[in-house]
Scaffold this motif. Structure first.
Motif, PDB file in Angstrom:
ATOM      1  N   LEU A 105       0.818  -1.208   0.000  1.00 19.63           N
ATOM      2  CA  LEU A 105       0.000   0.000   0.000  1.00 19.63           C
ATOM      3  C   LEU A 105       0.855   1.262   0.000  1.00 19.63           C
ATOM      4  O   LEU A 105       0.475   2.280  -0.586  1.00 19.63           O
ATOM      5  CB  LEU A 105      -0.950  -0.006   1.198  1.00 19.63           C
ATOM      6  CG  LEU A 105      -1.967  -1.154   1.190  1.00 19.63           C
ATOM      7  CD1 LEU A 105      -2.763  -1.178   2.491  1.00 19.63           C
ATOM      8  CD2 LEU A 105      -2.899  -1.040  -0.012  1.00 19.63           C
ATOM      9  N   LEU A 106       2.020   1.204   0.635  1.00 19.27           N
ATOM     10  CA  LEU A 106       2.923   2.351   0.610  1.00 19.27           C
ATOM     11  C   LEU A 106       3.361   2.659  -0.822  1.00 19.27           C
ATOM     12  O   LEU A 106       3.547   3.826  -1.191  1.00 19.27           O
ATOM     13  CB  LEU A 106       4.137   2.070   1.489  1.00 19.27           C
ATOM     14  CG  LEU A 106       5.165   3.202   1.596  1.00 19.27           C
ATOM     15  CD1 LEU A 106       4.551   4.461   2.182  1.00 19.27           C
ATOM     16  CD2 LEU A 106       6.361   2.755   2.416  1.00 19.27           C
ATOM     17  N   LEU A 107       3.518   1.619  -1.637  1.00 25.77           N
ATOM     18  CA  LEU A 107       3.890   1.821  -3.034  1.00 25.77           C
ATOM     19  C   LEU A 107       2.675   2.120  -3.910  1.00 25.77           C
ATOM     20  O   LEU A 107       2.743   2.970  -4.809  1.00 25.77           O
ATOM     21  CB  LEU A 107       4.602   0.572  -3.557  1.00 25.77           C
ATOM     22  CG  LEU A 107       5.902   0.189  -2.858  1.00 25.77           C
ATOM     23  CD1 LEU A 107       6.471  -1.091  -3.458  1.00 25.77           C
ATOM     24  CD2 LEU A 107       6.927   1.309  -2.928  1.00 25.77           C
ATOM     25  N   LEU A 108       1.582   1.447  -3.656  1.00 26.60           N
ATOM     26  CA  LEU A 108       0.401   1.633  -4.508  1.00 26.60           C
ATOM     27  C   LEU A 108      -0.223   3.011  -4.370  1.00 26.60           C
ATOM     28  O   LEU A 108      -0.739   3.565  -5.358  1.00 26.60           O
ATOM     29  CB  LEU A 108      -0.652   0.572  -4.183  1.00 26.60           C
ATOM     30  CG  LEU A 108      -0.405  -0.839  -4.704  1.00 26.60           C
ATOM     31  CD1 LEU A 108      -1.496  -1.782  -4.200  1.00 26.60           C
ATOM     32  CD2 LEU A 108      -0.353  -0.873  -6.234  1.00 26.60           C
ATOM     33  N   THR A 109      -0.200   3.592  -3.182  1.00 27.71           N
ATOM     34  CA  THR A 109      -0.913   4.858  -2.979  1.00 27.71           C
ATOM     35  C   THR A 109      -0.413   5.957  -3.911  1.00 27.71           C
ATOM     36  O   THR A 109      -1.221   6.592  -4.606  1.00 27.71           O
ATOM     37  CB  THR A 109      -0.835   5.291  -1.508  1.00 27.71           C
ATOM     38  OG1 THR A 109      -1.330   4.242  -0.678  1.00 27.71           O
ATOM     39  CG2 THR A 109      -1.669   6.531  -1.276  1.00 27.71           C
ATOM     40  N   PRO A 110       0.894   6.240  -3.993  1.00 22.48           N
ATOM     41  CA  PRO A 110       1.313   7.271  -4.941  1.00 22.48           C
ATOM     42  C   PRO A 110       1.153   6.842  -6.393  1.00 22.48           C
ATOM     43  O   PRO A 110       0.920   7.689  -7.273  1.00 22.48           O
ATOM     44  CB  PRO A 110       2.792   7.505  -4.592  1.00 22.48           C
ATOM     45  CG  PRO A 110       3.226   6.255  -3.915  1.00 22.48           C
ATOM     46  CD  PRO A 110       2.029   5.750  -3.180  1.00 22.48           C
ATOM     47  N   LEU A 111       1.263   5.536  -6.673  1.00 25.96           N
ATOM     48  CA  LEU A 111       1.052   5.072  -8.043  1.00 25.96           C
ATOM     49  C   LEU A 111      -0.390   5.295  -8.480  1.00 25.96           C
ATOM     50  O   LEU A 111      -0.655   5.744  -9.608  1.00 25.96           O
ATOM     51  CB  LEU A 111       1.412   3.591  -8.145  1.00 25.96           C
ATOM     52  CG  LEU A 111       2.901   3.235  -8.074  1.00 25.96           C
ATOM     53  CD1 LEU A 111       3.075   1.736  -7.885  1.00 25.96           C
ATOM     54  CD2 LEU A 111       3.647   3.711  -9.319  1.00 25.96           C
ATOM     55  N   VAL A 112      -1.338   4.990  -7.606  1.00 22.98           N
ATOM     56  CA  VAL A 112      -2.745   5.231  -7.918  1.00 22.98           C
ATOM     57  C   VAL A 112      -3.000   6.726  -8.097  1.00 22.98           C
ATOM     58  O   VAL A 112      -3.706   7.143  -9.019  1.00 22.98           O
ATOM     59  CB  VAL A 112      -3.650   4.643  -6.819  1.00 22.98           C
ATOM     60  CG1 VAL A 112      -5.086   5.122  -6.974  1.00 22.98           C
ATOM     61  CG2 VAL A 112      -3.603   3.117  -6.845  1.00 22.98           C
ATOM     62  N   ARG A 113      -2.404   7.531  -7.214  1.00 24.69           N
ATOM     63  CA  ARG A 113      -2.580   8.982  -7.334  1.00 24.69           C
ATOM     64  C   ARG A 113      -2.067   9.474  -8.688  1.00 24.69           C
ATOM     65  O   ARG A 113      -2.736  10.256  -9.379  1.00 24.69           O
ATOM     66  CB  ARG A 113      -1.836   9.684  -6.197  1.00 24.69           C
ATOM     67  CG  ARG A 113      -1.802  11.209  -6.271  1.00 24.69           C
ATOM     68  CD  ARG A 113      -3.181  11.845  -6.108  1.00 24.69           C
ATOM     69  NE  ARG A 113      -3.809  11.518  -4.866  1.00 24.69           N
ATOM     70  CZ  ARG A 113      -3.709  12.233  -3.728  1.00 24.69           C
ATOM     71  NH1 ARG A 113      -2.947  13.303  -3.704  1.00 24.69           N
ATOM     72  NH2 ARG A 113      -4.352  11.869  -2.658  1.00 24.69           N
ATOM     73  N   ALA A 114      -0.902   9.002  -9.114  1.00 24.21           N
ATOM     74  CA  ALA A 114      -0.345   9.428 -10.401  1.00 24.21           C
ATOM     75  C   ALA A 114      -1.209   8.952 -11.563  1.00 24.21           C
ATOM     76  O   ALA A 114      -1.438   9.693 -12.528  1.00 24.21           O
ATOM     77  CB  ALA A 114       1.079   8.907 -10.554  1.00 24.21           C
ATOM     78  N   ALA A 115      -1.702   7.711 -11.472  1.00 24.08           N
ATOM     79  CA  ALA A 115      -2.511   7.157 -12.555  1.00 24.08           C
ATOM     80  C   ALA A 115      -3.847   7.872 -12.690  1.00 24.08           C
ATOM     81  O   ALA A 115      -4.387   7.984 -13.797  1.00 24.08           O
ATOM     82  CB  ALA A 115      -2.746   5.664 -12.315  1.00 24.08           C
ATOM     83  N   ALA A 116      -4.388   8.355 -11.571  1.00 26.36           N
ATOM     84  CA  ALA A 116      -5.707   8.989 -11.593  1.00 26.36           C
ATOM     85  C   ALA A 116      -5.647  10.485 -11.880  1.00 26.36           C
ATOM     86  O   ALA A 116      -6.669  11.097 -12.172  1.00 26.36           O
ATOM     87  CB  ALA A 116      -6.407   8.763 -10.250  1.00 26.36           C
ATOM     88  N   ASP A 117      -4.465  11.064 -11.807  1.00 27.28           N
ATOM     89  CA  ASP A 117      -4.321  12.507 -11.950  1.00 27.28           C
ATOM     90  C   ASP A 117      -4.289  12.891 -13.427  1.00 27.28           C
ATOM     91  O   ASP A 117      -3.391  12.465 -14.165  1.00 27.28           O
ATOM     92  CB  ASP A 117      -3.019  12.954 -11.266  1.00 27.28           C
ATOM     93  CG  ASP A 117      -2.925  14.460 -11.124  1.00 27.28           C
ATOM     94  OD1 ASP A 117      -3.515  15.183 -11.953  1.00 27.28           O
ATOM     95  OD2 ASP A 117      -2.250  14.925 -10.190  1.00 27.28           O
ATOM     96  N   PRO A 118      -5.240  13.688 -13.903  1.00 23.36           N
ATOM     97  CA  PRO A 118      -5.261  14.055 -15.330  1.00 23.36           C
ATOM     98  C   PRO A 118      -4.071  14.910 -15.746  1.00 23.36           C
ATOM     99  O   PRO A 118      -3.784  15.029 -16.936  1.00 23.36           O
ATOM    100  CB  PRO A 118      -6.578  14.828 -15.481  1.00 23.36           C
ATOM    101  CG  PRO A 118      -6.887  15.331 -14.105  1.00 23.36           C
ATOM    102  CD  PRO A 118      -6.363  14.285 -13.163  1.00 23.36           C
ATOM    103  N   ASP A 119      -3.372  15.501 -14.784  1.00 26.29           N
ATOM    104  CA  ASP A 119      -2.225  16.342 -15.113  1.00 26.29           C
ATOM    105  C   ASP A 119      -0.898  15.593 -15.033  1.00 26.29           C
ATOM    106  O   ASP A 119       0.168  16.188 -15.210  1.00 26.29           O
ATOM    107  CB  ASP A 119      -2.171  17.551 -14.170  1.00 26.29           C
ATOM    108  CG  ASP A 119      -3.330  18.507 -14.397  1.00 26.29           C
ATOM    109  OD1 ASP A 119      -3.866  18.512 -15.533  1.00 26.29           O
ATOM    110  OD2 ASP A 119      -3.714  19.219 -13.454  1.00 26.29           O
TER     111      ASP A 119
END
Length: 339
Positions: A105-119
């Motif tokens: 989860l420590l790795l997935l959280t920023p990865l999910v944030r990056a994947a979901a961010d339109p910018d």
């Protein structure tokens, strides 16, 4: 846009990073053999396969929060990566009853944030920007997450006793006094001054732009066969490349290095030179492992190593975390569970 509207929009596009993150958690634990780890054929004395299934389900609310708050999209603009991570860990612990996927989860959280961010995009630069944007509040939430579960960690670096993560929320005054963001905290463990100490590979991902994650994702994407088998082979490649942090924390650095050497032997890799093919880095780094060597890994041979690691209590949990993160990236880039 409301939370429900954001969720429906992602799902109607057929491109939901939360679904992929949940699936990555499930496929990771289903891969077998992953020497020393729980898989669909093997439980440990204190961890069972179904606990990881429960942990994946319980973590979803936090992963949803990471996606929904991308690019400042939280209802009040205050929810950060640290809060999303804390929520995911709390949900995991509540459903699994123990610590199953803290590092994942420590790795997935920023990865999910990056994947979901339109910018941003799901790339080393994109996730690196997410990590650099973390705040002191994110660090405080990260420390609070340690109060939900027992996590095996090493001692803090010299001069950082007040930042020992085992202090949980009691470390908040020190974090604020030092103005430490979440990325700053993880940087303390990413490259320790003591050369004999095995670095925290998950922390290094945060600081270095997730090189292990993206390298292993390419192994998975260019491999063939069932996705869970590809994950098991990627696990062996990651373990062969670098000593596992959890093994070093629980059994010592020398045992961790020996475990990596044993994984290299299963992959039939040499000890002195980078492997041929597309290996580009020095021995002791993930770039020293050729994709072809990973793809050719004999999972039957790995079964003997799995039995030995289980008997000896060697649990390369950080390698499993990295495998999960790589699965997420691979799924986002087109890997499928369908035959």
């Amino acid at each position: 846009m409301t939370r429900r509207e954001r969720r429906e929009r992602r799902r109607s596009d057929g491109n939901d990073p939360v679904d992929d993150a949940t699936l990555a958690l499930l496929v990771e634990v289903a891969g077998t053999p992953k020497p020393g780890n729980v898989d669909r054929h093997r439980d440990l004395d204190d961890l069972r396969f179904e606990s990881f299934l429960g942990g994946a389900v319980g973590a979803r609310a936090g992963l949803e929060l990471a996606a929904e708050t991308a690019n400042g999209g939280s209802p009040d603009g205050t929810v950060g990566v640290g809060d999303a991570f804390e929520r995911a860990v709390e949900g995991m612990a509540a459903r699994a009853g123990t610590n199953t996927q803290f590092g994942c989860l420590l790795l997935l959280t920023p990865l999910v944030r990056a994947a979901a961010d339109p910018d941003r995009d799901l790339s080393p630069a994109g996730v690196g920007a997410v990590c650099r944007a973390t705040t002191v509040d994110d660090a405080v939430a990260f420390y609070r997450a340690f109060e939900a579960v027992d996590v095996a960690v090493g001692d803090p670096p010299p001069g950082a006793d007040d930042l020992d993560v085992r202090r949980g929320s009691d470390a908040e005054p020190a974090l604020r006094e030092r103005d430490m963001t979440l990325r700053d905290v993880l940087a303390l463990s990413a490259a320790p001054d003591d050369l004999d100490r095995v670095p925290d590979r998950n922390a290094a991902e945060w600081v270095e732009g997730f090189p292990r994650t993206f390298r292993a994702a390419e192994w998975i994407l260019t491999d063939e066969g069932p996705l869970a088998d590809r994950a098991a082979r990627a696990f062996l490649g990651l373990l062969a490349a670098e000593p596992d942090t959890l093994v070093a924390s629980t059994r010592g650095a020398e045992t961790a290095r020996e475990a990596s050497a044993r994984a290299r032997a299963v992959l039939e890799l040499g000890e002195g030179e980078p492997d041929k093919g597309n290996a580009t880095g020095p021995v002791g780094s993930v770039d020293a492992v050729d994709a072809a060597a990973v793809h050719d890994a004999d999972l039957d041979a790995a079964e003997s190593l799995a039995e030995a690691f289980a008997a000896e209590g060697i649990n390369p949990g950080t390698t499993a975390d990295l495998t999960c993160a790589a699965l997420f990236v691979a799924l986002r880039r087109g890997a499928e569970v369908a035959p």
